[in-house]
Enzyme design. Structure first.
Site, PDB file in Angstrom:
ATOM      1  N   SER A  16       0.815  -1.218   0.000  1.00 23.89           N
ATOM      2  CA  SER A  16       0.000   0.000   0.000  1.00 23.89           C
ATOM      3  C   SER A  16       0.850   1.270   0.000  1.00 23.89           C
ATOM      4  O   SER A  16       0.666   2.164  -0.830  1.00 23.89           O
ATOM      5  CB  SER A  16      -0.927   0.013   1.223  1.00 23.89           C
ATOM      6  OG  SER A  16      -1.759  -1.113   1.224  1.00 23.89           O
ATOM      7  N   TRP A  17       1.799   1.368   0.932  1.00 23.15           N
ATOM      8  CA  TRP A  17       2.590   2.590   1.079  1.00 23.15           C
ATOM      9  C   TRP A  17       3.617   2.709  -0.040  1.00 23.15           C
ATOM     10  O   TRP A  17       3.861   3.788  -0.580  1.00 23.15           O
ATOM     11  CB  TRP A  17       3.222   2.607   2.454  1.00 23.15           C
ATOM     12  CG  TRP A  17       3.934   3.846   2.923  1.00 23.15           C
ATOM     13  CD1 TRP A  17       4.857   3.864   3.921  1.00 23.15           C
ATOM     14  CD2 TRP A  17       3.799   5.211   2.512  1.00 23.15           C
ATOM     15  NE1 TRP A  17       5.311   5.161   4.140  1.00 23.15           N
ATOM     16  CE2 TRP A  17       4.670   6.000   3.279  1.00 23.15           C
ATOM     17  CE3 TRP A  17       3.019   5.853   1.553  1.00 23.15           C
ATOM     18  CZ2 TRP A  17       4.811   7.385   3.132  1.00 23.15           C
ATOM     19  CZ3 TRP A  17       3.150   7.234   1.389  1.00 23.15           C
ATOM     20  CH2 TRP A  17       4.031   7.978   2.166  1.00 23.15           C
ATOM     21  N   ARG A  38       5.541 -10.241  -6.368  1.00 24.15           N
ATOM     22  CA  ARG A  38       4.684 -11.159  -7.129  1.00 24.15           C
ATOM     23  C   ARG A  38       4.548 -10.722  -8.589  1.00 24.15           C
ATOM     24  O   ARG A  38       4.215  -9.563  -8.864  1.00 24.15           O
ATOM     25  CB  ARG A  38       3.301 -11.234  -6.479  1.00 24.15           C
ATOM     26  CG  ARG A  38       3.322 -11.922  -5.112  1.00 24.15           C
ATOM     27  CD  ARG A  38       1.924 -12.070  -4.550  1.00 24.15           C
ATOM     28  NE  ARG A  38       1.381 -10.789  -4.115  1.00 24.15           N
ATOM     29  CZ  ARG A  38       0.097 -10.441  -4.223  1.00 24.15           C
ATOM     30  NH1 ARG A  38      -0.773 -11.266  -4.781  1.00 24.15           N
ATOM     31  NH2 ARG A  38      -0.314  -9.270  -3.786  1.00 24.15           N
ATOM     32  N   TYR A  54      -3.571  -3.442  -3.546  1.00 22.24           N
ATOM     33  CA  TYR A  54      -3.134  -2.418  -2.600  1.00 22.24           C
ATOM     34  C   TYR A  54      -3.584  -0.998  -2.943  1.00 22.24           C
ATOM     35  O   TYR A  54      -3.486  -0.109  -2.103  1.00 22.24           O
ATOM     36  CB  TYR A  54      -1.612  -2.452  -2.473  1.00 22.24           C
ATOM     37  CG  TYR A  54      -1.112  -3.756  -1.903  1.00 22.24           C
ATOM     38  CD1 TYR A  54      -1.278  -4.054  -0.554  1.00 22.24           C
ATOM     39  CD2 TYR A  54      -0.506  -4.712  -2.711  1.00 22.24           C
ATOM     40  CE1 TYR A  54      -0.833  -5.258  -0.020  1.00 22.24           C
ATOM     41  CE2 TYR A  54      -0.061  -5.922  -2.184  1.00 22.24           C
ATOM     42  CZ  TYR A  54      -0.228  -6.186  -0.840  1.00 22.24           C
ATOM     43  OH  TYR A  54       0.201  -7.379  -0.309  1.00 22.24           O
ATOM     44  N   LYS A 196       4.142   5.719  17.265  1.00 20.37           N
ATOM     45  CA  LYS A 196       2.722   5.983  16.997  1.00 20.37           C
ATOM     46  C   LYS A 196       1.945   4.703  16.710  1.00 20.37           C
ATOM     47  O   LYS A 196       0.743   4.625  17.009  1.00 20.37           O
ATOM     48  CB  LYS A 196       2.579   6.991  15.856  1.00 20.37           C
ATOM     49  CG  LYS A 196       3.247   6.576  14.532  1.00 20.37           C
ATOM     50  CD  LYS A 196       2.295   5.953  13.546  1.00 20.37           C
ATOM     51  CE  LYS A 196       3.013   5.488  12.315  1.00 20.37           C
ATOM     52  NZ  LYS A 196       2.121   4.976  11.277  1.00 20.37           N
ATOM     53  N   ASP A 249       1.604  12.409  12.553  1.00 16.51           N
ATOM     54  CA  ASP A 249       1.496  10.982  12.272  1.00 16.51           C
ATOM     55  C   ASP A 249       0.692  10.280  13.361  1.00 16.51           C
ATOM     56  O   ASP A 249      -0.118   9.382  13.089  1.00 16.51           O
ATOM     57  CB  ASP A 249       2.904  10.398  12.185  1.00 16.51           C
ATOM     58  CG  ASP A 249       2.953   9.071  11.442  1.00 16.51           C
ATOM     59  OD1 ASP A 249       1.929   8.652  10.894  1.00 16.51           O
ATOM     60  OD2 ASP A 249       4.038   8.462  11.408  1.00 16.51           O
ATOM     61  N   SER A 259      -6.242   3.132   9.506  1.00 13.61           N
ATOM     62  CA  SER A 259      -5.016   2.746  10.197  1.00 13.61           C
ATOM     63  C   SER A 259      -5.090   1.283  10.619  1.00 13.61           C
ATOM     64  O   SER A 259      -5.958   0.893  11.393  1.00 13.61           O
ATOM     65  CB  SER A 259      -4.821   3.622  11.437  1.00 13.61           C
ATOM     66  OG  SER A 259      -3.914   3.031  12.336  1.00 13.61           O
ATOM     67  N   ASN A 261      -3.089  -0.366  12.562  1.00 11.90           N
ATOM     68  CA  ASN A 261      -2.843  -0.555  13.997  1.00 11.90           C
ATOM     69  C   ASN A 261      -4.067  -0.207  14.827  1.00 11.90           C
ATOM     70  O   ASN A 261      -4.406  -0.920  15.773  1.00 11.90           O
ATOM     71  CB  ASN A 261      -1.636   0.294  14.416  1.00 11.90           C
ATOM     72  CG  ASN A 261      -0.325  -0.281  13.919  1.00 11.90           C
ATOM     73  OD1 ASN A 261       0.239  -1.185  14.509  1.00 11.90           O
ATOM     74  ND2 ASN A 261       0.149   0.241  12.793  1.00 11.90           N
ATOM     75  N   VAL A 285      -0.191  -9.072  10.781  1.00 10.58           N
ATOM     76  CA  VAL A 285      -0.090  -8.502  12.114  1.00 10.58           C
ATOM     77  C   VAL A 285       0.298  -7.041  11.987  1.00 10.58           C
ATOM     78  O   VAL A 285       1.206  -6.694  11.237  1.00 10.58           O
ATOM     79  CB  VAL A 285       0.951  -9.257  12.968  1.00 10.58           C
ATOM     80  CG1 VAL A 285       1.159  -8.560  14.299  1.00 10.58           C
ATOM     81  CG2 VAL A 285       0.508 -10.687  13.197  1.00 10.58           C
TER      82      VAL A 285
END
Length: 337
Positions: A16-17, A38, A54, A196, A249, A259, A261, A285
């Site tokens: 994604s990022w 991939r 993504y 963060k 952030d 997010s 997390n 995770v």
């Protein structure tokens, strides 16, 4: 390349990022080669101009091409952007280090502290790649990838001890929707970025238990305080934590449903186990689940108290319940702010 123009950029990692940052650089008019693990991801980017896993529904610019060949991606690159998770950076970089162009700037997008060594990502890069610290830059700020690929306005910090390199990168990733600032405080930007994720897990747990904005604001503020304490102990400028790589952030990661997390923490707050939350997160995770251990160890090494991070660590790895965590934090001994 210090101070020289960045014309060609390799981005290693098509998640994604990595995809979002590659799009930013291409939109800034630079030639971008994106390495994907991939083959089907690389083929989709090259043939259909999209990364459906993504960045679904987003048309990627023509200056962005993809490959599964790291040597091809890295050839002639003025800057190399490392866009892999923090705990896999060392392993990946070992395989790439012989291919890195001489004098290229190495840019870390990863946010974390390595388990075991307790090294920041820039330290991992300098050690594995055998480069001086002034060749390494880090990117940090309120950078939720899905909003960036949608070209919603945001800002970020590019930190490098070599100011000229930071400025060259700044020009290479400034667009009509993405504004870059420079900083020389690499330590502060990295500790802010790593911390963060852990505080966002705590905010997610609070939300999962049904608590509201007062609780979130309290966790963000006290979380910022403990993260800044750790950063200052490591030599960071305390003002960095009031900026985009600190407060900016932190607010984005703790507040947004985008997010990973925060949403992972929310599942724990609703009573899911770590394994159940991981399964609901498509087997991934959240970074903070791993880095809370290394951040707490770093705090212990430097004599810095990190009550929120330690509580998150015990929820994730020692069976403490989110409810018990909340009770512990709210009943700590009164003290001066």
């Amino acid at each position: 390349m210090s101070g020289g123009e960045v014309r060609r950029v390799a981005v290693l990692g098509a998640g994604s990022w990595g995809t979002a940052f590659a799009k930013v650089i291409a939109d800034a008019g630079r030639d971008v080669r994106l390495w994907a693990r991939r083959p089907e991801v690389a083929a989709s980017i090259n043939e259909r101009r999209t990364n459906p896993d993504y960045a679904p529904g987003v048309e990627l610019p023509g200056l962005l091409t993809a490959t599964t060949d790291a040597a091809s991606a890295l050839a002639g690159a003025d800057a190399v952007v490392l866009a892999v998770p923090s705990q896999t950076l060392r392993r990946n970089l070992v395989g790439w280090r012989e291919l890195l162009p001489p004098s290229s700037t190495l840019v870390s997008l990863a946010k974390g502290v390595e388990l075991g060594t307790l090294q920041r990502m820039s330290q991992v890069i300098t050690e594995v790649a055998g480069v001086t610290p002034d060749r390494v830059a880090v990117v940090s700020g309120p950078n939720l990838a899905r909003e960036i690929v949608a070209e919603e306005p945001t800002a970020t910090v590019i930190a490098c001890t070599d100011h000229d390199r930071a400025v060259a990168l700044q020009h290479a990733c400034t667009t009509g929707y993405f504004r870059s600032y420079t900083n020389t405080d690499v330590v502060g930007c990295e500790i802010g970025g790593a911390g963060k994720n852990v505080i966002a897990l705590a905010c997610g747990m609070a939300a999962g238990m049904g608590y509201g904005h007062n609780t979130t604001a309290s966790l963000i503020t006290r979380g910022l305080a403990e993260t800044a304490r750790l950063g200052v102990a490591l030599g960071a400028d305390p003002m960095t934590f009031a900026g985009l790589a600190g407060l900016g952030d932190l607010v984005a990661t703790c507040s947004s449903p985008l997010s990973r997390n925060r949403t992972f923490g929310e599942r724990l707050g609703r009573g899911q186990s770590l394994a159940e939350a991981e399964e609901a997160n498509h087997g991934q995770v959240a970074e903070g689940v791993k880095s809370c251990t290394s951040i707490c160890a770093l705090g212990e090494r430097h004599g810095v108290e990190l009550p929120i991070a330690d509580a998150v660590r015990r929820v994730c790895h020692e069976g403490l319940s989110p409810a018990e965590m909340g009770k512990e934090l709210i009943t700590r001994a009164p003290r001066h702010e």
